[in-house]
Scaffold this motif. Structure first.
Motif, mmCIF file in Angstrom:
data_model
loop_
_atom_site.group_PDB
_atom_site.id
_atom_site.type_symbol
_atom_site.label_atom_id
_atom_site.label_comp_id
_atom_site.label_asym_id
_atom_site.label_seq_id
_atom_site.Cartn_x
_atom_site.Cartn_y
_atom_site.Cartn_z
ATOM 1 N N TYR A 35 8.414 6.547 -20.918
ATOM 2 C CA TYR A 35 8.309 7.931 -21.376
ATOM 3 C C TYR A 35 6.850 8.360 -21.518
ATOM 4 O O TYR A 35 6.442 9.404 -21.030
ATOM 5 C CB TYR A 35 9.054 8.076 -22.705
ATOM 6 C CG TYR A 35 8.720 9.313 -23.471
ATOM 7 C CD1 TYR A 35 9.225 10.543 -23.081
ATOM 8 C CD2 TYR A 35 7.877 9.258 -24.567
ATOM 9 C CE1 TYR A 35 8.912 11.691 -23.786
ATOM 10 C CE2 TYR A 35 7.562 10.396 -25.275
ATOM 11 C CZ TYR A 35 8.081 11.608 -24.875
ATOM 12 O OH TYR A 35 7.763 12.732 -25.559
ATOM 13 N N GLU A 36 6.052 7.536 -22.219
ATOM 14 C CA GLU A 36 4.650 7.885 -22.426
ATOM 15 C C GLU A 36 3.900 7.928 -21.101
ATOM 16 O O GLU A 36 3.075 8.820 -20.869
ATOM 17 C CB GLU A 36 3.990 6.885 -23.371
ATOM 18 C CG GLU A 36 4.526 6.988 -24.783
ATOM 19 C CD GLU A 36 4.257 5.742 -25.594
ATOM 20 O OE1 GLU A 36 4.105 5.892 -26.813
ATOM 21 O OE2 GLU A 36 4.205 4.636 -25.034
ATOM 22 N N LEU A 38 5.116 8.637 -18.188
ATOM 23 C CA LEU A 38 5.565 9.795 -17.421
ATOM 24 C C LEU A 38 4.991 11.090 -17.966
ATOM 25 O O LEU A 38 4.562 11.949 -17.218
ATOM 26 C CB LEU A 38 7.102 9.868 -17.436
ATOM 27 C CG LEU A 38 7.725 11.044 -16.706
ATOM 28 C CD1 LEU A 38 7.575 10.863 -15.204
ATOM 29 C CD2 LEU A 38 9.183 11.195 -17.082
ATOM 30 N N SER A 39 4.944 11.229 -19.282
ATOM 31 C CA SER A 39 4.587 12.530 -19.861
ATOM 32 C C SER A 39 3.140 12.659 -20.310
ATOM 33 O O SER A 39 2.630 13.773 -20.393
ATOM 34 C CB SER A 39 5.511 12.834 -21.031
ATOM 35 O OG SER A 39 5.332 11.893 -22.047
ATOM 36 N N LEU A 40 2.466 11.576 -20.624
ATOM 37 C CA LEU A 40 1.120 11.671 -21.176
ATOM 38 C C LEU A 40 0.029 11.102 -20.264
ATOM 39 O O LEU A 40 -1.149 11.152 -20.631
ATOM 40 C CB LEU A 40 1.060 10.961 -22.539
ATOM 41 C CG LEU A 40 1.987 11.515 -23.612
ATOM 42 C CD1 LEU A 40 1.898 10.668 -24.874
ATOM 43 C CD2 LEU A 40 1.663 12.963 -23.916
ATOM 44 N N ARG A 41 0.397 10.590 -19.124
ATOM 45 C CA ARG A 41 -0.591 10.011 -18.214
ATOM 46 C C ARG A 41 -1.626 11.073 -17.846
ATOM 47 O O ARG A 41 -1.300 12.186 -17.497
ATOM 48 C CB ARG A 41 0.079 9.495 -16.935
ATOM 49 C CG ARG A 41 -0.894 8.805 -16.013
ATOM 50 C CD ARG A 41 -0.282 8.359 -14.709
ATOM 51 N NE ARG A 41 1.117 8.011 -14.834
ATOM 52 C CZ ARG A 41 1.979 8.133 -13.855
ATOM 53 N NH1 ARG A 41 1.632 8.601 -12.689
ATOM 54 N NH2 ARG A 41 3.237 7.791 -14.035
ATOM 55 N N HIS A 62 4.859 16.368 -11.178
ATOM 56 C CA HIS A 62 6.193 15.942 -11.625
ATOM 57 C C HIS A 62 6.609 16.580 -12.948
ATOM 58 O O HIS A 62 7.747 16.425 -13.369
ATOM 59 C CB HIS A 62 6.297 14.405 -11.678
ATOM 60 C CG HIS A 62 5.478 13.774 -12.768
ATOM 61 N ND1 HIS A 62 4.165 13.404 -12.570
ATOM 62 C CD2 HIS A 62 5.772 13.453 -14.039
ATOM 63 C CE1 HIS A 62 3.698 12.871 -13.680
ATOM 64 N NE2 HIS A 62 4.651 12.891 -14.588
ATOM 65 N N LEU A 63 5.709 17.318 -13.596
ATOM 66 C CA LEU A 63 6.061 17.995 -14.847
ATOM 67 C C LEU A 63 6.138 19.514 -14.671
ATOM 68 O O LEU A 63 5.949 20.267 -15.620
ATOM 69 C CB LEU A 63 5.066 17.641 -15.956
ATOM 70 C CG LEU A 63 5.078 16.184 -16.426
ATOM 71 C CD1 LEU A 63 4.057 15.958 -17.526
ATOM 72 C CD2 LEU A 63 6.463 15.752 -16.889
ATOM 73 N N ALA A 74 7.874 19.959 -21.087
ATOM 74 C CA ALA A 74 6.658 19.138 -21.055
ATOM 75 C C ALA A 74 5.619 19.705 -22.019
ATOM 76 O O ALA A 74 4.895 18.958 -22.684
ATOM 77 C CB ALA A 74 6.109 19.066 -19.636
ATOM 78 N N ASN A 77 6.627 18.726 -25.434
ATOM 79 C CA ASN A 77 6.290 17.320 -25.642
ATOM 80 C C ASN A 77 4.824 17.173 -26.058
ATOM 81 O O ASN A 77 4.507 16.424 -26.976
ATOM 82 C CB ASN A 77 6.570 16.514 -24.372
ATOM 83 C CG ASN A 77 6.229 15.064 -24.558
ATOM 84 O OD1 ASN A 77 6.883 14.357 -25.294
ATOM 85 N ND2 ASN A 77 5.165 14.632 -23.892
ATOM 86 N N LEU A 78 3.926 17.902 -25.387
ATOM 87 C CA LEU A 78 2.511 17.831 -25.753
ATOM 88 C C LEU A 78 2.277 18.372 -27.164
ATOM 89 O O LEU A 78 1.498 17.798 -27.927
ATOM 90 C CB LEU A 78 1.653 18.598 -24.748
ATOM 91 C CG LEU A 78 1.428 17.914 -23.403
ATOM 92 C CD1 LEU A 78 0.654 18.826 -22.463
ATOM 93 C CD2 LEU A 78 0.708 16.589 -23.570
ATOM 94 N N GLU A 81 3.461 15.515 -29.491
ATOM 95 C CA GLU A 81 2.603 14.325 -29.489
ATOM 96 C C GLU A 81 1.212 14.608 -30.050
ATOM 97 O O GLU A 81 0.700 13.856 -30.873
ATOM 98 C CB GLU A 81 2.470 13.765 -28.062
ATOM 99 C CG GLU A 81 3.750 13.225 -27.486
ATOM 100 C CD GLU A 81 4.177 11.897 -28.075
ATOM 101 O OE1 GLU A 81 3.366 11.214 -28.731
ATOM 102 O OE2 GLU A 81 5.340 11.536 -27.888
#
Length: 158
Positions: A35-36, A38-41, A62-63, A74, A77-78, A81
């Motif tokens: 998950y991390e 995928l979404s925070l890279r 991809h987001l 997305a 999500n940011l 986080e």
């Protein structure tokens, strides 16, 4: 209603892509999780001090949604986080999100670079509040603004 149904429908190709994903189980303490990753890279922290985080994020393809815009989920999500990062205190119980309110103000496309600022608004008892602003670095437009409330249970007295 039919237009909404068409917009929300998933093609067979999209369904096969998701069905074919292999997600290995994540062991606690390992970093990063699927998950991390995928979404925070690609998130780059520029400064971090108690109550204030400044970072940048290049929107990965991809987001994005079907329109090519940075997906609302997305962005949420940011806000979650990075809002949490502004109130994180090492050695205290983990805070959990209680409420988020996000205003989506302008679109961001794949490869747009965003400046993200997260500021702690305050703490009262076990509750904290943050403000997270995502701004397009090139145009200066605010992409989204999120207010985020978190709750951290009191430390155990045992």
């Amino acid at each position: 209603m039919e237009a909404a149904r068409r917009h929300l429908s998933v093609t067979e190709e999209e369904s096969k892509k998701v069905s074919g994903m292999v997600v290995p189980p994540h062991k606690s303490g390992e970093y990063p999780s699927f998950y991390e990753n995928l979404s925070l890279r690609g998130l780059q922290i520029h400064s971090a001090r108690p109550g204030l985080i400044s970072c940048s994020f290049k929107v990965p393809p991809h987001l994005t949604d079907r329109s090519g815009n940075f997906a609302a989920g997305a962005i949420a999500n940011l806000v979650d986080e990075i809002g949490y990062a502004a109130v994180y205190v090492e050695g205290t119980p983990m805070s959990v999100s209680v409420n988020m309110s996000i205003s989506y103000l302008s679109p961001a496309k794949a490869h747009d670079e965003l400046e993200i600022t997260s500021k702690a608004l305050g703490r009262r008892g076990s509750y904290s509040g943050t403000l997270v602003v995502l701004r397009n670095k090139q145009t200066g437009e605010v992409v989204a603004e999120g207010r985020h409330s978190l709750f951290a249970p009191p430390a155990s007295k045992i």
